[in-house]
Design a protein around this motif. Structure first.
Motif, PDB file in Angstrom:
ATOM      1  N   LYS A   1       0.306  23.211  -8.746  1.00 52.59           N
ATOM      2  CA  LYS A   1      -0.035  22.136  -9.843  1.00 52.59           C
ATOM      3  C   LYS A   1      -1.508  21.887  -9.643  1.00 52.59           C
ATOM      4  O   LYS A   1      -2.195  21.866  -8.754  1.00 52.59           O
ATOM      5  CB  LYS A   1       0.833  20.868  -9.663  1.00 52.59           C
ATOM      6  N   LEU A   2      -2.111  21.687 -10.969  1.00 50.82           N
ATOM      7  CA  LEU A   2      -3.502  21.277 -11.324  1.00 50.82           C
ATOM      8  C   LEU A   2      -3.539  19.800 -10.676  1.00 50.82           C
ATOM      9  O   LEU A   2      -2.910  18.991 -11.465  1.00 50.82           O
ATOM     10  CB  LEU A   2      -4.068  21.682 -12.417  1.00 50.82           C
ATOM     11  N   LEU A   3      -4.470  19.366  -9.778  1.00 51.28           N
ATOM     12  CA  LEU A   3      -4.295  17.888  -9.271  1.00 51.28           C
ATOM     13  C   LEU A   3      -5.628  17.359 -10.024  1.00 51.28           C
ATOM     14  O   LEU A   3      -5.819  16.131  -9.909  1.00 51.28           O
ATOM     15  CB  LEU A   3      -4.510  17.758  -7.908  1.00 51.28           C
ATOM     16  N   GLY A   4      -6.552  17.850 -10.564  1.00 53.10           N
ATOM     17  CA  GLY A   4      -7.895  17.476 -10.971  1.00 53.10           C
ATOM     18  C   GLY A   4      -8.644  16.569  -9.953  1.00 53.10           C
ATOM     19  O   GLY A   4      -8.583  17.214  -8.918  1.00 53.10           O
ATOM     20  N   ALA A   5      -9.015  15.550 -10.533  1.00 51.95           N
ATOM     21  CA  ALA A   5      -9.568  14.741  -9.393  1.00 51.95           C
ATOM     22  C   ALA A   5      -8.862  13.742  -8.480  1.00 51.95           C
ATOM     23  O   ALA A   5      -9.296  12.974  -7.574  1.00 51.95           O
ATOM     24  CB  ALA A   5     -10.610  13.784 -10.172  1.00 51.95           C
ATOM     25  N   LEU A   6      -7.535  13.959  -8.462  1.00 51.65           N
ATOM     26  CA  LEU A   6      -6.690  13.078  -7.750  1.00 51.65           C
ATOM     27  C   LEU A   6      -7.056  13.215  -6.121  1.00 51.65           C
ATOM     28  O   LEU A   6      -7.100  12.354  -5.532  1.00 51.65           O
ATOM     29  CB  LEU A   6      -5.017  13.484  -7.900  1.00 51.65           C
ATOM     30  N   PRO A   7      -7.334  14.239  -5.700  1.00 55.08           N
ATOM     31  CA  PRO A   7      -7.809  14.403  -4.042  1.00 55.08           C
ATOM     32  C   PRO A   7      -9.113  13.768  -3.764  1.00 55.08           C
ATOM     33  O   PRO A   7      -9.048  13.197  -2.789  1.00 55.08           O
ATOM     34  CB  PRO A   7      -7.608  15.989  -3.778  1.00 55.08           C
ATOM     35  N   VAL A   8      -9.648  13.924  -4.652  1.00 55.47           N
ATOM     36  CA  VAL A   8     -11.278  13.295  -4.459  1.00 55.47           C
ATOM     37  C   VAL A   8     -11.021  11.735  -4.572  1.00 55.47           C
ATOM     38  O   VAL A   8     -11.473  10.957  -3.766  1.00 55.47           O
ATOM     39  CB  VAL A   8     -12.193  13.545  -5.532  1.00 55.47           C
ATOM     40  N   ILE A   9     -10.209  11.295  -5.574  1.00 56.14           N
ATOM     41  CA  ILE A   9      -9.919   9.644  -5.736  1.00 56.14           C
ATOM     42  C   ILE A   9      -9.002   9.322  -4.500  1.00 56.14           C
ATOM     43  O   ILE A   9      -9.187   8.340  -3.958  1.00 56.14           O
ATOM     44  CB  ILE A   9      -9.113   9.433  -7.041  1.00 56.14           C
ATOM     45  N   ALA A  10      -8.089   9.996  -3.911  1.00 57.44           N
ATOM     46  CA  ALA A  10      -7.436   9.621  -2.812  1.00 57.44           C
ATOM     47  C   ALA A  10      -8.231   9.545  -1.659  1.00 57.44           C
ATOM     48  O   ALA A  10      -8.195   8.563  -0.994  1.00 57.44           O
ATOM     49  CB  ALA A  10      -6.125  10.749  -2.564  1.00 57.44           C
ATOM     50  N   GLY A  11      -9.119  10.422  -1.505  1.00 56.64           N
ATOM     51  CA  GLY A  11     -10.162  10.591  -0.167  1.00 56.64           C
ATOM     52  C   GLY A  11     -11.049   9.372  -0.475  1.00 56.64           C
ATOM     53  O   GLY A  11     -11.370   8.745   0.644  1.00 56.64           O
TER      54      GLY A  11
ATOM     55  N   ILE B   1      -9.047   0.597   0.467  1.00 54.02           N
ATOM     56  CA  ILE B   1      -8.675  -0.269  -0.735  1.00 54.02           C
ATOM     57  C   ILE B   1      -7.262  -1.076  -0.286  1.00 54.02           C
ATOM     58  O   ILE B   1      -7.015  -2.252  -0.393  1.00 54.02           O
ATOM     59  CB  ILE B   1      -8.789   0.577  -2.045  1.00 54.02           C
ATOM     60  N   ARG B   2      -6.412  -0.153   0.080  1.00 56.17           N
ATOM     61  CA  ARG B   2      -4.949  -0.602   0.474  1.00 56.17           C
ATOM     62  C   ARG B   2      -5.177  -1.455   1.477  1.00 56.17           C
ATOM     63  O   ARG B   2      -4.452  -2.742   1.186  1.00 56.17           O
ATOM     64  CB  ARG B   2      -4.238   0.473   0.672  1.00 56.17           C
TER      65      ARG B   2
ATOM     66  N   VAL C   1      -5.668   2.853  -9.614  1.00 53.92           N
ATOM     67  CA  VAL C   1      -6.822   3.627  -9.714  1.00 53.92           C
ATOM     68  C   VAL C   1      -6.857   5.093  -9.759  1.00 53.92           C
ATOM     69  O   VAL C   1      -7.516   5.609 -10.593  1.00 53.92           O
ATOM     70  CB  VAL C   1      -7.805   3.016  -8.169  1.00 53.92           C
ATOM     71  N   ALA C   2      -5.740   5.565  -9.083  1.00 52.91           N
ATOM     72  CA  ALA C   2      -5.512   7.099  -9.263  1.00 52.91           C
ATOM     73  C   ALA C   2      -5.017   7.426 -10.636  1.00 52.91           C
ATOM     74  O   ALA C   2      -5.263   8.567 -11.118  1.00 52.91           O
ATOM     75  CB  ALA C   2      -4.676   7.452  -8.287  1.00 52.91           C
ATOM     76  N   TYR C   3      -4.203   6.609 -11.348  1.00 54.62           N
ATOM     77  CA  TYR C   3      -3.770   7.033 -12.596  1.00 54.62           C
ATOM     78  C   TYR C   3      -4.019   5.980 -13.573  1.00 54.62           C
ATOM     79  O   TYR C   3      -3.139   5.320 -14.085  1.00 54.62           O
ATOM     80  CB  TYR C   3      -2.063   7.307 -12.485  1.00 54.62           C
ATOM     81  N   PRO C   4      -5.176   6.131 -14.160  1.00 51.95           N
ATOM     82  CA  PRO C   4      -5.561   4.893 -15.077  1.00 51.95           C
ATOM     83  C   PRO C   4      -4.982   5.158 -16.416  1.00 51.95           C
ATOM     84  O   PRO C   4      -5.862   5.390 -17.394  1.00 51.95           O
ATOM     85  CB  PRO C   4      -7.044   5.011 -14.795  1.00 51.95           C
ATOM     86  N   GLY C   5      -3.866   5.543 -16.542  1.00 57.31           N
ATOM     87  CA  GLY C   5      -3.339   5.900 -17.812  1.00 57.31           C
ATOM     88  C   GLY C   5      -2.357   4.767 -18.657  1.00 57.31           C
ATOM     89  O   GLY C   5      -1.733   3.850 -17.968  1.00 57.31           O
ATOM     90  N   ARG C   6      -2.330   4.720 -19.638  1.00 58.97           N
ATOM     91  CA  ARG C   6      -1.433   3.636 -20.462  1.00 58.97           C
ATOM     92  C   ARG C   6      -0.064   3.855 -19.982  1.00 58.97           C
ATOM     93  O   ARG C   6       0.739   2.656 -20.061  1.00 58.97           O
ATOM     94  CB  ARG C   6      -1.701   3.853 -22.136  1.00 58.97           C
TER      95      ARG C   6
END
Length: 81
Positions: free
Chosen positions: A14-24, A31-32, A57-62
């Motif tokens: 799966k293409l994760l996009g920026a998710l690994p960067v945001i998680a790191g 933050i948690r 923060v990771a999924y800023p979608g509606r």
């Protein structure tokens, strides 16, 4: 001349996009931990406040915001309803 699309072999990746960067980034900023220290939760909570903020923060979608509204509505009903 029209070109035809060429596709590679099927893949389970799966293409994760920026998710690994945001998680790191979120992990390094702790933050948690910061939010959970400032806003503790009751024992019956399925998620901590910090986990919810990390998801926002990771999924800023509606779609996620609407889902959280539905979840919040069910979680704030008095016991026995």
């Amino acid at each position: 001349m029209r070109q035809h699309a060429r596709f590679g072999a099927a893949s389970a990746e799966k293409l994760l996009g920026a998710l690994p960067v945001i998680a790191g980034f979120s992990s390094r900023l702790k933050i948690r931990d910061i939010i959970d220290e400032a806003c503790p939760v009751r024992d019956l909570a399925a998620l901590t406040h910090g986990q919810v903020i990390e998801a926002l923060v990771a999924y800023p979608g509606r779609i996620l915001i609407d889902s959280l509204k539905d979840i919040a509505a069910t979680c704030t009903k008095p016991a026995g309803e």
